[in-house]
Design a protein around this motif. Sequence first.
Motif, PDB file in Angstrom:
ATOM      1  N   MET A   9       0.847  -1.436  -0.267  1.00 20.11           N
ATOM      2  CA  MET A   9       0.134  -0.048  -0.119  1.00 20.11           C
ATOM      3  C   MET A   9       0.634   0.937   0.033  1.00 20.11           C
ATOM      4  N   ASN A  10       0.489   2.444  -0.356  1.00 22.46           N
ATOM      5  CA  ASN A  10       1.184   3.190  -0.736  1.00 22.46           C
ATOM      6  C   ASN A  10       0.755   4.628  -0.098  1.00 22.46           C
ATOM      7  N   ALA A  11       2.492   5.022   0.505  1.00 20.84           N
ATOM      8  CA  ALA A  11       1.880   5.633   2.345  1.00 20.84           C
ATOM      9  C   ALA A  11       0.679   5.569   2.983  1.00 20.84           C
ATOM     10  N   ASN A 129      -9.196  -2.628  -8.600  1.00 20.58           N
ATOM     11  CA  ASN A 129     -10.467  -2.813  -7.290  1.00 20.58           C
ATOM     12  C   ASN A 129     -10.340  -2.672  -6.169  1.00 20.58           C
ATOM     13  N   ILE A 130      -8.640  -2.791  -5.391  1.00 20.31           N
ATOM     14  CA  ILE A 130      -8.275  -1.282  -3.766  1.00 20.31           C
ATOM     15  C   ILE A 130      -8.956   0.026  -4.380  1.00 20.31           C
ATOM     16  N   LEU A 131      -8.206  -0.162  -5.312  1.00 26.26           N
ATOM     17  CA  LEU A 131      -8.343   1.842  -5.369  1.00 26.26           C
ATOM     18  C   LEU A 131     -10.204   2.077  -6.033  1.00 26.26           C
ATOM     19  N   CYS A 138      -1.822   1.653  -4.528  1.00 27.05           N
ATOM     20  CA  CYS A 138      -1.322   0.452  -3.767  1.00 27.05           C
ATOM     21  C   CYS A 138      -0.131  -0.042  -5.127  1.00 27.05           C
ATOM     22  N   SER A 139       1.204  -0.152  -4.754  1.00 28.41           N
ATOM     23  CA  SER A 139       2.436  -0.926  -5.323  1.00 28.41           C
ATOM     24  C   SER A 139       1.593  -2.533  -5.643  1.00 28.41           C
ATOM     25  N   ILE A 140       2.203  -2.826  -6.129  1.00 33.20           N
ATOM     26  CA  ILE A 140       2.315  -4.157  -7.081  1.00 33.20           C
ATOM     27  C   ILE A 140       3.719  -5.253  -7.609  1.00 33.20           C
ATOM     28  N   GLY A 141       4.060  -5.633  -6.650  1.00 34.38           N
ATOM     29  CA  GLY A 141       5.416  -6.357  -7.684  1.00 34.38           C
ATOM     30  C   GLY A 141       5.104  -8.189  -8.304  1.00 34.38           C
ATOM     31  N   ILE A 142       5.629  -8.435  -9.175  1.00 37.21           N
ATOM     32  CA  ILE A 142       5.356  -9.493  -9.107  1.00 37.21           C
ATOM     33  C   ILE A 142       6.491 -10.435  -9.770  1.00 37.21           C
ATOM     34  N   SER A 143       6.943 -11.501  -9.527  1.00 36.64           N
ATOM     35  CA  SER A 143       7.644 -12.723  -9.645  1.00 36.64           C
ATOM     36  C   SER A 143       7.528 -14.515  -9.545  1.00 36.64           C
ATOM     37  N   TYR A 144       8.400 -14.982  -9.780  1.00 36.31           N
ATOM     38  CA  TYR A 144       8.618 -16.290  -8.779  1.00 36.31           C
ATOM     39  C   TYR A 144       7.973 -16.956  -8.353  1.00 36.31           C
ATOM     40  N   LEU A 159       0.945   3.637  -7.187  1.00 37.80           N
ATOM     41  CA  LEU A 159       0.279   2.714  -7.709  1.00 37.80           C
ATOM     42  C   LEU A 159       1.311   1.490  -9.266  1.00 37.80           C
ATOM     43  N   GLY A 160       2.363   2.054  -8.979  1.00 37.86           N
ATOM     44  CA  GLY A 160       2.760   0.961 -10.413  1.00 37.86           C
ATOM     45  C   GLY A 160       2.946  -0.942 -10.508  1.00 37.86           C
ATOM     46  N   ILE A 161       3.154  -1.324 -11.113  1.00 40.53           N
ATOM     47  CA  ILE A 161       3.123  -2.214 -11.151  1.00 40.53           C
ATOM     48  C   ILE A 161       4.729  -3.212 -11.899  1.00 40.53           C
TER      49      ILE A 161
END
Length: 213
Positions: A9-11, A129-131, A138-144, A159-161
């Motif tokens: 979540m941002n700030a 959806n959250i916004l 929020c920012s969302i990071g994606i990986s393995y 608000l990045g991905i």
Amino acid sequence: MKLIFYIDMNAFFASCHQVIDPRIVSKPIVVSSQSRRAIVASNNYEARKYNIKTAMPLYQAKVLCPTLICINVNRELYIEYSHKIFNLLVNNFTNKVEITSIDEYCLDATNIYLQYNNAFECAKAIQNNILNSLNLPCSIGISYNKFLAKMASKVNKPLGIFIFKPHNIKTKLWPLDIKELPGIGKKTTEKLKNININTIGDFETSTNNWDLQ
Ligand SMILES: [Mg+2]
């Protein structure tokens, strides 16, 4: 292979206050206690434009921004919204969610992302959806895995991905400051910098030289 989303979540504290009091939206705000030795617990992006940082003494923040709005810490409010976010994720996306801190969630999207065509679109759906439902960015990071997903969540804010894949780890993860690594605090950062390990990439290349036998 697993597909992990790390939602940050941002700030968050400042954002929660903006949700319940729209008058302070778009204004520089910090959340802190009211004591004389108060420090900044959370700052919104408007306050960051004035170079105000978390853990900074409140009086110093007020010098940097005389119009700064200071709000009392309200833990019940943050816990309430943290639960709302968790419930939203479980009810609308997947129950494979772990709360990793009051404003961070780790979600296993392996079995759901294809419903949204790809990982990026799935993350976008969660972020929107959250916004839209709670008014919280929020920012969302994606990986393995969780570690790389958490690191990816730091790349684009707010608000990045961002997706860490093998091809961009060297160009995007390695240049980050060593202090960005979870578990590396102030003192360890200092020690590592003293031996010329300044970035995550430096750490990686130096461990290659370790004699592990
Ligand atoms: Mg956060």
